[in-house]
Structure formats: C-alpha cells, structure tokens
Design a protein around this motif. Structure first.
Motif, mmCIF file in Angstrom:
data_model
loop_
_atom_site.group_PDB
_atom_site.id
_atom_site.type_symbol
_atom_site.label_atom_id
_atom_site.label_comp_id
_atom_site.label_asym_id
_atom_site.label_seq_id
_atom_site.Cartn_x
_atom_site.Cartn_y
_atom_site.Cartn_z
ATOM 1 N N ILE A 19 -0.883 -10.333 -22.838
ATOM 2 C CA ILE A 19 0.010 -9.475 -22.937
ATOM 3 C C ILE A 19 -0.686 -8.307 -24.026
ATOM 4 O O ILE A 19 -1.092 -8.659 -24.882
ATOM 5 N N GLU A 20 -0.615 -6.991 -23.617
ATOM 6 C CA GLU A 20 -1.011 -6.062 -24.443
ATOM 7 C C GLU A 20 0.222 -5.531 -25.238
ATOM 8 O O GLU A 20 1.139 -5.063 -24.813
ATOM 9 N N TYR A 21 -0.083 -5.880 -26.828
ATOM 10 C CA TYR A 21 0.764 -5.442 -27.610
ATOM 11 C C TYR A 21 0.827 -3.917 -28.204
ATOM 12 O O TYR A 21 1.911 -3.445 -28.573
ATOM 13 N N LYS A 22 -0.591 -3.495 -28.484
ATOM 14 C CA LYS A 22 -0.592 -2.282 -29.006
ATOM 15 C C LYS A 22 -1.359 -1.207 -28.205
ATOM 16 O O LYS A 22 -2.532 -1.710 -27.891
ATOM 17 N N TYR A 23 -0.882 -0.055 -28.050
ATOM 18 C CA TYR A 23 -1.562 0.903 -27.259
ATOM 19 C C TYR A 23 -1.285 2.066 -27.927
ATOM 20 O O TYR A 23 0.050 2.549 -28.076
ATOM 21 N N TRP A 24 -2.264 3.009 -28.230
ATOM 22 C CA TRP A 24 -1.958 4.380 -28.754
ATOM 23 C C TRP A 24 -2.209 5.488 -27.658
ATOM 24 O O TRP A 24 -3.505 5.855 -27.445
ATOM 25 N N PRO A 25 -1.327 5.903 -26.877
ATOM 26 C CA PRO A 25 -1.631 6.840 -25.732
ATOM 27 C C PRO A 25 -2.291 8.246 -26.181
ATOM 28 O O PRO A 25 -3.306 8.629 -25.620
ATOM 29 N N VAL A 26 -1.935 8.879 -27.443
ATOM 30 C CA VAL A 26 -2.702 9.987 -27.784
ATOM 31 C C VAL A 26 -4.002 9.769 -28.021
ATOM 32 O O VAL A 26 -4.878 10.661 -27.673
ATOM 33 N N GLN A 27 -4.512 8.623 -28.450
ATOM 34 C CA GLN A 27 -6.100 8.262 -28.694
ATOM 35 C C GLN A 27 -6.666 7.414 -27.559
ATOM 36 O O GLN A 27 -7.665 7.259 -27.574
ATOM 37 N N ASN A 28 -5.803 7.197 -26.666
ATOM 38 C CA ASN A 28 -6.309 6.401 -25.485
ATOM 39 C C ASN A 28 -7.026 5.343 -26.060
ATOM 40 O O ASN A 28 -7.879 4.901 -25.460
ATOM 41 N N ARG A 29 -6.147 4.403 -27.008
ATOM 42 C CA ARG A 29 -7.027 3.355 -27.575
ATOM 43 C C ARG A 29 -5.902 2.328 -27.701
ATOM 44 O O ARG A 29 -4.867 2.204 -27.568
ATOM 45 N N ARG A 30 -6.792 1.001 -27.340
ATOM 46 C CA ARG A 30 -6.012 -0.263 -27.258
ATOM 47 C C ARG A 30 -6.263 -1.050 -28.509
ATOM 48 O O ARG A 30 -7.604 -0.976 -28.792
ATOM 49 N N SER A 31 -5.460 -1.978 -28.872
ATOM 50 C CA SER A 31 -5.926 -2.915 -30.023
ATOM 51 C C SER A 31 -6.553 -4.190 -29.654
ATOM 52 O O SER A 31 -6.394 -4.487 -28.575
ATOM 53 N N ASP A 32 -7.539 -4.613 -30.255
ATOM 54 C CA ASP A 32 -8.285 -5.929 -30.063
ATOM 55 C C ASP A 32 -7.480 -7.022 -30.373
ATOM 56 O O ASP A 32 -7.996 -8.138 -30.532
ATOM 57 N N ASP A 33 -6.443 -6.639 -31.517
ATOM 58 C CA ASP A 33 -5.739 -7.759 -32.220
ATOM 59 C C ASP A 33 -4.898 -8.545 -31.160
ATOM 60 O O ASP A 33 -4.382 -8.158 -30.240
ATOM 61 N N TYR A 34 -4.990 -9.860 -31.319
ATOM 62 C CA TYR A 34 -4.215 -10.779 -30.520
ATOM 63 C C TYR A 34 -3.734 -11.924 -31.461
ATOM 64 O O TYR A 34 -4.202 -12.206 -32.339
ATOM 65 N N ASN A 35 -2.187 -12.171 -31.210
ATOM 66 C CA ASN A 35 -1.658 -13.044 -32.061
ATOM 67 C C ASN A 35 -1.052 -14.201 -31.188
ATOM 68 O O ASN A 35 -0.170 -13.883 -30.511
ATOM 69 N N GLU A 36 -1.241 -15.427 -31.231
ATOM 70 C CA GLU A 36 -0.861 -16.369 -30.443
ATOM 71 C C GLU A 36 0.805 -16.722 -30.833
ATOM 72 O O GLU A 36 1.399 -17.080 -29.780
ATOM 73 N N VAL A 37 1.206 -16.448 -31.850
ATOM 74 C CA VAL A 37 2.635 -16.690 -32.183
ATOM 75 C C VAL A 37 3.470 -15.655 -31.394
ATOM 76 O O VAL A 37 4.586 -15.917 -30.801
ATOM 77 N N ARG A 38 2.998 -14.202 -31.448
ATOM 78 C CA ARG A 38 3.609 -13.342 -30.530
ATOM 79 C C ARG A 38 3.483 -13.591 -28.969
ATOM 80 O O ARG A 38 4.521 -13.536 -28.198
ATOM 81 N N HIS A 39 2.349 -14.279 -28.565
ATOM 82 C CA HIS A 39 2.197 -14.649 -27.249
ATOM 83 C C HIS A 39 3.342 -15.840 -26.786
ATOM 84 O O HIS A 39 3.935 -15.750 -25.765
ATOM 85 N N ILE A 40 3.458 -16.775 -28.002
ATOM 86 C CA ILE A 40 4.481 -17.847 -27.661
ATOM 87 C C ILE A 40 5.818 -17.287 -27.445
ATOM 88 O O ILE A 40 6.753 -17.754 -26.613
ATOM 89 N N LEU A 41 6.135 -16.226 -28.320
ATOM 90 C CA LEU A 41 7.490 -15.783 -28.369
ATOM 91 C C LEU A 41 7.575 -14.973 -27.025
ATOM 92 O O LEU A 41 8.910 -14.793 -26.455
ATOM 93 N N ALA A 42 6.658 -14.305 -26.378
ATOM 94 C CA ALA A 42 6.877 -13.541 -25.303
ATOM 95 C C ALA A 42 7.005 -14.742 -24.076
ATOM 96 O O ALA A 42 8.219 -14.391 -23.310
#
Length: 86
Positions: A19-42
């Motif tokens: 799951i992609e959590y962070k995306y900044w469309p103005v900068q066309n940039r995606r985050s490399d951060d990932y968090n297993e807690v957020r993934h489990i919550l998803a």
C-alpha cells in the motif's frame, strides 16, 4: 466513512498487496517509508469493511495485504534480525 476508507486502501494497494501511503503530486514524489503497523491496520480495516458491506473486493484486498505481510513471517527458529524479540 468505513466504506470510503476501504475504497482508499484498495485504490492505493498494488497487485502484490503493498500500500502506498504517501504521495506528493505537486512534486511527483513518493515516500520510501513503510510501516508494518499501518499495513496491519489496512488488512484489518478491509476485513471490517467487508463485514459491513459484503463486497468481495474488500475481503480479497485484505487477503492480498495479509499474504504480502506473511512473506516476512518469522518464527522461533529464525535468525534474529534487529532489536525486536521474535
């Protein structure tokens, strides 16, 4: 709100269940951060959404997210990696 959240998770999940959590469309940039807690919550949120709105897409998304997470499964015989006990 629950259904909107389930749709958001599905929209931001790739075919492997990541799951992609962070995306900044103005900068066309995606985050490399990932968090297993957020993934489990998803995974849990999608299962809850399925229980509320019996749409198989939510259950399939939850399973896909859990299958991806299980690729990192460890047990007592695994070699420790990092400071967390396993």
């Amino acid at each position: 709100m629950l259904i909107a959240g389930g749709e958001w998770w599905l929209h931001n999940m790739d075919d492997e269940g990541v799951i992609e959590y962070k995306y900044w469309p103005v900068q066309n940039r995606r985050s490399d951060d990932y968090n297993e807690v957020r993934h489990i919550l998803a995974t849990r949120d999608l299962a809850d959404t399925w229980r509320y709105e019996n749409d198989p897409r939510y259950l399939e998304g939850s399973r896909r997210a859990m299958d991806w997470l299980l690729t990192y499964e460890i047990d007592a015989s695994s070699t420790p990696a990092g400071p967390m006990p396993h």
